[in-house]
Design a protein around this motif. Structure first.
Motif, PDB file in Angstrom:
ATOM      1  N   MET A   1       0.835  -1.203   0.000  1.00 40.94           N
ATOM      2  CA  MET A   1       0.000   0.000   0.000  1.00 40.94           C
ATOM      3  C   MET A   1       0.871   1.256   0.000  1.00 40.94           C
ATOM      4  N   GLU A   2       1.971   1.198   0.725  1.00 36.24           N
ATOM      5  CA  GLU A   2       2.877   2.344   0.765  1.00 36.24           C
ATOM      6  C   GLU A   2       3.455   2.629  -0.619  1.00 36.24           C
ATOM      7  N   ARG A   3       3.778   1.580  -1.359  1.00 34.54           N
ATOM      8  CA  ARG A   3       4.272   1.776  -2.726  1.00 34.54           C
ATOM      9  C   ARG A   3       3.233   2.553  -3.550  1.00 34.54           C
ATOM     10  N   ALA A   4       1.974   2.163  -3.409  1.00 34.63           N
ATOM     11  CA  ALA A   4       0.910   2.821  -4.166  1.00 34.63           C
ATOM     12  C   ALA A   4       0.807   4.288  -3.770  1.00 34.63           C
ATOM     13  N   ALA A   5       0.816   4.555  -2.470  1.00 38.36           N
ATOM     14  CA  ALA A   5       0.688   5.933  -1.984  1.00 38.36           C
ATOM     15  C   ALA A   5       1.859   6.795  -2.451  1.00 38.36           C
ATOM     16  N   VAL A   6       3.050   6.218  -2.429  1.00 44.14           N
ATOM     17  CA  VAL A   6       4.236   6.961  -2.875  1.00 44.14           C
ATOM     18  C   VAL A   6       4.120   7.312  -4.358  1.00 44.14           C
TER      19      VAL A   6
ATOM     20  N   LEU B   1      -1.461   8.692   1.447  1.00 45.34           N
ATOM     21  CA  LEU B   1      -1.128   9.862   0.637  1.00 45.34           C
ATOM     22  C   LEU B   1      -1.158  11.132   1.480  1.00 45.34           C
ATOM     23  N   ALA B   2      -2.130  11.245   2.387  1.00 49.34           N
ATOM     24  CA  ALA B   2      -2.238  12.434   3.250  1.00 49.34           C
ATOM     25  C   ALA B   2      -0.965  12.637   4.051  1.00 49.34           C
TER      26      ALA B   2
ATOM     27  N   GLY C   1       4.534  19.665   3.057  1.00 57.52           N
ATOM     28  CA  GLY C   1       4.012  21.004   3.217  1.00 57.52           C
ATOM     29  C   GLY C   1       2.837  21.394   2.355  1.00 57.52           C
ATOM     30  N   TYR C   2       2.077  20.435   1.884  1.00 57.41           N
ATOM     31  CA  TYR C   2       0.916  20.762   1.054  1.00 57.41           C
ATOM     32  C   TYR C   2      -0.272  21.188   1.908  1.00 57.41           C
ATOM     33  N   ASN C   3      -1.156  21.956   1.315  1.00 56.86           N
ATOM     34  CA  ASN C   3      -2.387  22.415   1.950  1.00 56.86           C
ATOM     35  C   ASN C   3      -3.491  21.411   1.632  1.00 56.86           C
ATOM     36  N   PHE C   4      -3.932  20.669   2.641  1.00 58.31           N
ATOM     37  CA  PHE C   4      -4.915  19.613   2.365  1.00 58.31           C
ATOM     38  C   PHE C   4      -5.830  19.389   3.569  1.00 58.31           C
ATOM     39  N   SER C   5      -6.957  18.767   3.284  1.00 63.53           N
ATOM     40  CA  SER C   5      -7.868  18.277   4.318  1.00 63.53           C
ATOM     41  C   SER C   5      -8.210  16.836   3.996  1.00 63.53           C
ATOM     42  N   THR C   6      -8.401  16.043   5.048  1.00 66.05           N
ATOM     43  CA  THR C   6      -8.682  14.622   4.863  1.00 66.05           C
ATOM     44  C   THR C   6     -10.039  14.285   5.456  1.00 66.05           C
ATOM     45  N   TYR C   7     -10.848  13.536   4.708  1.00 66.80           N
ATOM     46  CA  TYR C   7     -12.179  13.135   5.155  1.00 66.80           C
ATOM     47  C   TYR C   7     -12.299  11.621   5.006  1.00 66.80           C
ATOM     48  N   VAL C   8     -12.825  10.982   6.032  1.00 70.43           N
ATOM     49  CA  VAL C   8     -13.099   9.551   5.967  1.00 70.43           C
ATOM     50  C   VAL C   8     -14.588   9.369   5.701  1.00 70.43           C
ATOM     51  N   VAL C   9     -14.905   8.751   4.588  1.00 65.69           N
ATOM     52  CA  VAL C   9     -16.300   8.480   4.226  1.00 65.69           C
ATOM     53  C   VAL C   9     -16.712   7.208   4.951  1.00 65.69           C
ATOM     54  N   ASN C  10     -17.432   7.398   6.040  1.00 62.77           N
ATOM     55  CA  ASN C  10     -17.673   6.332   7.013  1.00 62.77           C
ATOM     56  C   ASN C  10     -18.923   5.527   6.641  1.00 62.77           C
TER      57      ASN C  10
ATOM     58  N   SER D   1     -19.287   2.233   6.478  1.00 60.28           N
ATOM     59  CA  SER D   1     -19.408   0.899   7.078  1.00 60.28           C
ATOM     60  C   SER D   1     -18.655   0.864   8.406  1.00 60.28           C
ATOM     61  N   LYS D   2     -19.017  -0.092   9.249  1.00 59.53           N
ATOM     62  CA  LYS D   2     -18.287  -0.274  10.505  1.00 59.53           C
ATOM     63  C   LYS D   2     -17.032  -1.117  10.309  1.00 59.53           C
ATOM     64  N   THR D   3     -16.909  -1.759   9.170  1.00 60.35           N
ATOM     65  CA  THR D   3     -15.763  -2.615   8.885  1.00 60.35           C
ATOM     66  C   THR D   3     -14.637  -1.799   8.275  1.00 60.35           C
ATOM     67  N   ARG D   4     -13.423  -1.959   8.823  1.00 62.85           N
ATOM     68  CA  ARG D   4     -12.249  -1.282   8.283  1.00 62.85           C
ATOM     69  C   ARG D   4     -11.194  -2.307   7.892  1.00 62.85           C
ATOM     70  N   SER D   5     -10.481  -2.026   6.821  1.00 65.78           N
ATOM     71  CA  SER D   5      -9.397  -2.937   6.450  1.00 65.78           C
ATOM     72  C   SER D   5      -8.213  -2.723   7.389  1.00 65.78           C
ATOM     73  N   LYS D   6      -7.420  -3.770   7.548  1.00 61.81           N
ATOM     74  CA  LYS D   6      -6.266  -3.730   8.451  1.00 61.81           C
ATOM     75  C   LYS D   6      -5.283  -2.631   8.026  1.00 61.81           C
ATOM     76  N   ASP D   7      -5.015  -2.541   6.734  1.00 60.98           N
ATOM     77  CA  ASP D   7      -4.015  -1.575   6.262  1.00 60.98           C
ATOM     78  C   ASP D   7      -4.544  -0.145   6.309  1.00 60.98           C
ATOM     79  N   PHE D   8      -5.852   0.023   6.208  1.00 61.21           N
ATOM     80  CA  PHE D   8      -6.433   1.344   6.413  1.00 61.21           C
ATOM     81  C   PHE D   8      -6.162   1.804   7.846  1.00 61.21           C
ATOM     82  N   LEU D   9      -6.380   0.915   8.816  1.00 61.79           N
ATOM     83  CA  LEU D   9      -6.185   1.272  10.219  1.00 61.79           C
ATOM     84  C   LEU D   9      -4.716   1.558  10.522  1.00 61.79           C
ATOM     85  N   ILE D  10      -3.808   0.792   9.903  1.00 62.72           N
ATOM     86  CA  ILE D  10      -2.374   1.027  10.115  1.00 62.72           C
ATOM     87  C   ILE D  10      -2.013   2.443   9.667  1.00 62.72           C
ATOM     88  N   ASN D  11      -2.489   2.822   8.514  1.00 67.18           N
ATOM     89  CA  ASN D  11      -2.146   4.147   7.985  1.00 67.18           C
ATOM     90  C   ASN D  11      -2.890   5.263   8.698  1.00 67.18           C
TER      91      ASN D  11
END
Length: 517
Positions: free
Chosen positions: A28-33, A66-67, A74-83, A85-95
């Motif tokens: 996942m980190e490769r993808a984000a990079v 990516l965030a 130093g980028y200007n950004f905001s992050t929103y989680v579109v909630n 479902s109650k289920t989260r992937s393991k790698d989502f939680l790690i990041n």
């Protein structure tokens, strides 16, 4: 280039993790990079506001990762989680934890919240749903998508526009993101090229995230993307001591009163694509126009205004038939009688296809690997109605296997079908939606087959070259003024373009991310 299914991509992920001995979050980190580097190359630190909309699966994990990189540069950004479902992937939680370690707290969105304000000059990164989507988004998520569209901001989607499935069309046309640009991991998605789903992705680019080449190279796919690199191996150079007979004799059968121009276009394209000899078989009314317009083409005539008999005593390597032919009763009978005794390879278009659809028994008389080039309505008459683009492809495959024929589904991304395999073309433009463009394609494919190219290679090469000729010609005419004759005039430059060396890629900024620190 292979077009992998969602199941094959998941298998590639698993194989890569095991074979390269990495963790799934490292992949996942490769993808984000790669996403960050793509953005950073183009923005170079510009302080345009970036809004990251992340789901709670792995696609959302890519956005959350990516965030972190945007923050560290130093980028200007905001992050929103579109909630959703109650289920989260393991790698989502790690990041997500990595983001919180940096004191960055995303805003969680749900069905009761007010959607964030976004300026039309801002940038939206869509990482809500990935290729694993298996049900329609909730109503409130569809409303969020509508809100994003109404901002008129630039939308960049991660891997696939959110809301799109990889194997069916959305039930609600508004339940998917309409992206300005898609960054597709490792390979494009079939949905980028189909009329009902291609409208959701204006442009796309592939990001190499390091999926294991052993898996990618050894895995067969149902569809392939055809570009210059794929057709170049088909090209057969001309020999110094060759002559016109070396490159075959093509016969173009067609024309009726008022439609002789179709034969002229096909015959010109056949010559320009390399056929050594071309003969036109037309009704008498077209003799003077064809001889005058194309002195290089020999002419046989039969009938006054329509062809009522197809008989000739010349040796030919391939026959292109149907362009401007008409569907007069006598012409239809002549076509059937001709098929009864013909053994020469065929390329069939236009009224030839319409006659086949009206006389389905004729289909069993086609030589093996005949090439059919229908537009959508002609295809429907042959294979029957379909419920969506995916059903259309399956019906076409079944038809191809039943009658051992190659079918070109003409369109913005013409798709060639032979048995269970599909080939998606990458050339062409909207200006080619003009009278006679299909006649030119018939001539090009016929010309390649005259020279001895295998029917499938001739078709793939012909479809590519036809589109490339149109792309070259449209640079001088614009979309509205492009004509079929302009496409023929572009064939020579399209051949030359095959061997042009591409310009080097744009230089990226020196500072880029390589991995999670």
């Amino acid at each position: 280039m292979k077009i992998f299914s969602a199941e094959q991509i998941y298998a590639a992920d698993k194989f890569t993790i095991e074979n390269q001995q990495i963790t799934s979050d490292e992949l996942m980190e490769r993808a984000a990079v790669q996403i960050f580097n793509w953005i950073h190359t183009r923005m170079q630190g510009a302080q345009v506001k970036i809004h990251l909309f992340c789901g709670i699966g792995n696609n959302g994990g890519d956005g959350i990762a990516l965030a972190r990189h945007l923050f560290e540069h130093g980028y200007n950004f905001s992050t929103y989680v579109v909630n959703y479902s109650k289920t989260r992937s393991k790698d989502f939680l790690i990041n997500l934890d990595r983001l919180k370690d940096r004191k960055i707290w995303p805003e969680f969105l749900d069905s009761d919240c007010k959607f964030p304000e976004i300026g039309k000059d801002d940038i939206i990164v869509d990482a809500i749903f990935g290729i694993g989507l298996n049900r329609a988004p909730d109503d409130w998520v569809v409303k969020l998508m509508d809100h994003l569209h109404k901002t008129e901001a630039f939308i960049l989607s991660v891997d696939i526009p959110s809301g799109l499935f990889t194997n069916k069309i959305p039930g609600d046309k508004n339940a998917a993101i309409k992206s300005n640009f898609v960054l597709s991991f490792q390979a494009p998605k079939l949905v980028f090229f189909l009329p009902e789903t291609g409208i959701y992705s204006n442009q796309w680019e592939i990001l190499d995230i390091g999926l294991d080449p052993e898996f990618l190279n050894s895995t067969d796919t149902e569809y392939e993307l055809i570009g210059k690199n794929e057709v170049l191996p088909f090209y057969v150079p001309r020999e110094k001591f060759s002559h016109k007979g070396t490159y075959g004799h093509a016969l173009i059968i067609g024309g009726s009163k008022g439609k002789i121009g179709a034969v002229q276009l096909a015959a010109r394209a056949c010559l320009n694509s390399g056929s050594g000899l071309v003969t036109g078989y037309i009704p008498e009314c077209g003799y003077v126009p064809l001889q005058t317009a194309l002195p290089e083409v020999m002419v046989l005539t039969e009938g006054e205004d329509v062809i009522s008999k197809i008989e000739f005593d010349i040796m030919v390597n391939v026959i292109g038939i149907g362009i401007g032919l008409g569907t007069h009763e006598t012409t239809g009978k002549a076509f059937g009688d001709f098929l009864e005794k013909n053994k020469t390879p065929l390329v069939i278009d236009a009224d030839g296809l319409n006659i086949l659809s009206e006389n389905k028994s004729f289909l069993k008389k086609l030589p093996g690997q005949s090439v059919l080039t229908p537009h959508p309505k002609e295809l429907e008459r042959l294979v029957g109605k379909w419920k969506d683009d995916f059903d259309k492809l399956e019906k076409t495959k079944a038809f191809s296997k039943k009658y051992d024929c190659i079918i070109v589904i003409k369109g913005a991304h013409s798709i060639t079908i032979y048995e269970d395999k599909g080939y998606v073309n990458t050339t062409g433009n909207p200006g080619m939606a003009t009278a006679g463009s299909g006649d030119v394609l018939t001539g090009i494919i016929t010309g390649f087959m005259a020279q001895g190219y295998e029917p499938l290679h001739a078709t793939l090469f012909g479809v590519y070259l036809h589109g490339r000729a149109g792309d070259i010609a449209v640079e001088q005419t614009g979309y509205q003024s492009l004509t079929a004759s302009d496409i023929v005039n572009g064939i020579g430059m399209a051949f030359i373009d095959l061997f042009k060396i591409p310009e080097p890629p744009q230089q990226a900024p020196e500072e880029q991310v390589e991995k999670e620190g």
